[in-house]
Enzyme design. Structure first.
Site, mmCIF file in Angstrom:
data_model
loop_
_atom_site.group_PDB
_atom_site.id
_atom_site.type_symbol
_atom_site.label_atom_id
_atom_site.label_comp_id
_atom_site.label_asym_id
_atom_site.label_seq_id
_atom_site.Cartn_x
_atom_site.Cartn_y
_atom_site.Cartn_z
ATOM 1 N N ASP A 25 0.852 -1.185 0.000
ATOM 2 C CA ASP A 25 0.000 0.000 0.000
ATOM 3 C C ASP A 25 0.897 1.247 0.000
ATOM 4 O O ASP A 25 1.885 1.322 0.736
ATOM 5 C CB ASP A 25 -0.901 -0.015 1.238
ATOM 6 C CG ASP A 25 -2.033 0.983 1.138
ATOM 7 O OD1 ASP A 25 -3.199 0.553 1.118
ATOM 8 O OD2 ASP A 25 -1.755 2.209 1.091
ATOM 9 N N ASN B 179 -12.712 -3.339 2.015
ATOM 10 C CA ASN B 179 -13.754 -2.324 1.991
ATOM 11 C C ASN B 179 -14.529 -2.585 0.700
ATOM 12 O O ASN B 179 -14.012 -2.368 -0.394
ATOM 13 C CB ASN B 179 -13.140 -0.918 1.986
ATOM 14 C CG ASN B 179 -12.454 -0.603 3.300
ATOM 15 O OD1 ASN B 179 -12.903 -1.015 4.356
ATOM 16 N ND2 ASN B 179 -11.350 0.137 3.234
ATOM 17 N N GLN C 276 -14.649 2.114 0.671
ATOM 18 C CA GLN C 276 -13.792 1.793 -0.481
ATOM 19 C C GLN C 276 -13.519 3.046 -1.299
ATOM 20 O O GLN C 276 -14.456 3.711 -1.748
ATOM 21 C CB GLN C 276 -14.459 0.725 -1.360
ATOM 22 C CG GLN C 276 -13.570 0.267 -2.510
ATOM 23 C CD GLN C 276 -14.232 -0.805 -3.369
ATOM 24 O OE1 GLN C 276 -15.435 -1.050 -3.250
ATOM 25 N NE2 GLN C 276 -13.458 -1.437 -4.227
ATOM 26 N N HIS D 221 -9.831 -5.062 -3.660
ATOM 27 C CA HIS D 221 -8.508 -5.260 -3.049
ATOM 28 C C HIS D 221 -8.684 -5.668 -1.600
ATOM 29 O O HIS D 221 -9.463 -5.071 -0.863
ATOM 30 C CB HIS D 221 -7.634 -4.007 -3.152
ATOM 31 C CG HIS D 221 -8.296 -2.756 -2.657
ATOM 32 N ND1 HIS D 221 -9.215 -2.057 -3.400
ATOM 33 C CD2 HIS D 221 -8.181 -2.088 -1.479
ATOM 34 C CE1 HIS D 221 -9.633 -1.017 -2.708
ATOM 35 N NE2 HIS D 221 -9.026 -1.007 -1.533
ATOM 36 N N HIS E 145 -6.936 -5.929 2.043
ATOM 37 C CA HIS E 145 -5.833 -5.350 2.822
ATOM 38 C C HIS E 145 -5.273 -6.419 3.761
ATOM 39 O O HIS E 145 -6.042 -7.079 4.478
ATOM 40 C CB HIS E 145 -6.341 -4.211 3.715
ATOM 41 C CG HIS E 145 -6.842 -3.002 2.994
ATOM 42 N ND1 HIS E 145 -6.103 -1.845 2.879
ATOM 43 C CD2 HIS E 145 -8.021 -2.734 2.368
ATOM 44 C CE1 HIS E 145 -6.803 -0.924 2.222
ATOM 45 N NE2 HIS E 145 -7.975 -1.448 1.909
HETATM 46 P P1 5GP Z 1 -9.690 1.500 0.122
HETATM 47 O O1 5GP Z 1 -10.085 2.613 1.037
HETATM 48 O O2 5GP Z 1 -10.202 1.700 -1.279
HETATM 49 O O3 5GP Z 1 -10.001 0.135 0.674
HETATM 50 O O4 5GP Z 1 -8.114 1.532 0.087
HETATM 51 C C1 5GP Z 1 -7.367 1.941 -1.003
HETATM 52 C C2 5GP Z 1 -5.916 1.814 -0.615
HETATM 53 O O5 5GP Z 1 -5.149 1.948 -1.765
HETATM 54 C C3 5GP Z 1 -5.449 2.879 0.378
HETATM 55 O O6 5GP Z 1 -4.932 2.237 1.531
HETATM 56 C C4 5GP Z 1 -4.403 3.649 -0.399
HETATM 57 O O7 5GP Z 1 -3.308 4.026 0.410
HETATM 58 C C5 5GP Z 1 -3.998 2.691 -1.485
HETATM 59 N N1 5GP Z 1 -3.611 3.316 -2.731
HETATM 60 C C6 5GP Z 1 -4.288 4.293 -3.390
HETATM 61 N N2 5GP Z 1 -3.649 4.593 -4.550
HETATM 62 C C7 5GP Z 1 -2.564 3.780 -4.609
HETATM 63 C C8 5GP Z 1 -1.527 3.614 -5.580
HETATM 64 O O8 5GP Z 1 -1.475 4.271 -6.615
HETATM 65 N N3 5GP Z 1 -0.578 2.684 -5.293
HETATM 66 C C9 5GP Z 1 -0.621 1.915 -4.162
HETATM 67 N N4 5GP Z 1 0.372 1.030 -3.992
HETATM 68 N N5 5GP Z 1 -1.576 2.045 -3.234
HETATM 69 C C10 5GP Z 1 -2.540 2.970 -3.451
#
Ligand code: 5GP
Ligand code: ZN
Length: 143
Positions: free
Chosen positions: A33, A89, A96, A102, A104
């Site tokens: 992440d 999420n 999300q 994805h 975590h």
């Molecule tokens: P969500 O809230 O959608 O479950 O989490 C998205 C996750 O993706 C977040 O923890 C954020 O830090 C990560 N993330 C967002 N954009 C990028 C990216 O371009 N590269 C990587 N490696 N992680 C990302």
């Protein structure tokens, strides 16, 4: 579903955006992440673009879960974690932000000040035994 042009995770899958990739399999991949909540915070994704878990076909679902399953111990050991939270999420109302499925893997450490997964939801509902029975029956009918 094919790659979505405006999806950052599809762009990582396509090699158009850099990522700290830790594993690649047929149908799934994993990378760190970019804004880790803990050392070793890893995201595991299906390579096909879908927003919700329930939209994955069998191949993507199996590939995703197999990689997640294989990586949990590896990630924990790599950063010396005591445990981990493993969570999705699944949809904007659940927090999300990236609309590509994805999981975590968030390594956890004794006394890290974090919370259990129970902390993610809002105010818990007060449900009678009858309501709980109805909910269980509705889910069982559809399962
Ligand atoms: P969500 O809230 O959608 O479950 O989490 C998205 C996750 O993706 C977040 O923890 C954020 O830090 C990560 N993330 C967002 N954009 C990028 C990216 O371009 N590269 C990587 N490696 N992680 C990302
Ligand atoms: Zn995508």
């Amino acid at each position: 579903m094919t790659a979505a042009d405006d999806c950052v995770f599809c762009r990582i899958v396509e090699g158009e955006l850099p990522a700290r990739t830790v594993a690649e399999r047929d149908g799934a991949m994993a990378f760190l992440d970019a804004n880790p909540l803990a050392r070793g915070h890893t995201l595991v994704i299906p390579t096909a673009h879908h927003q919700h878990l329930q939209e994955l076909d069998g191949h993507s679902a199996h590939a995703l879960y197999e990689l997640l399953h294989d990586l949990v111990a590896v990630v924990e050991e790599s950063v010396g974690a005591d445990a981990s939270n493993v969570a999705f999420n699944n949809g904007p109302a659940a927090g999300q932000e990236v609309p590509h499925v994805h999981g975590h893997i968030i390594p956890r450490f004794e006394d890290d000040g974090g919370n259990p997964i129970h902390a993610v939801a809002g105010t818990p509902p007060e449900l009678s035994d009858e309501e709980l029975d109805d909910i269980a029956a509705d889910i069982a009918d559809r399962a």
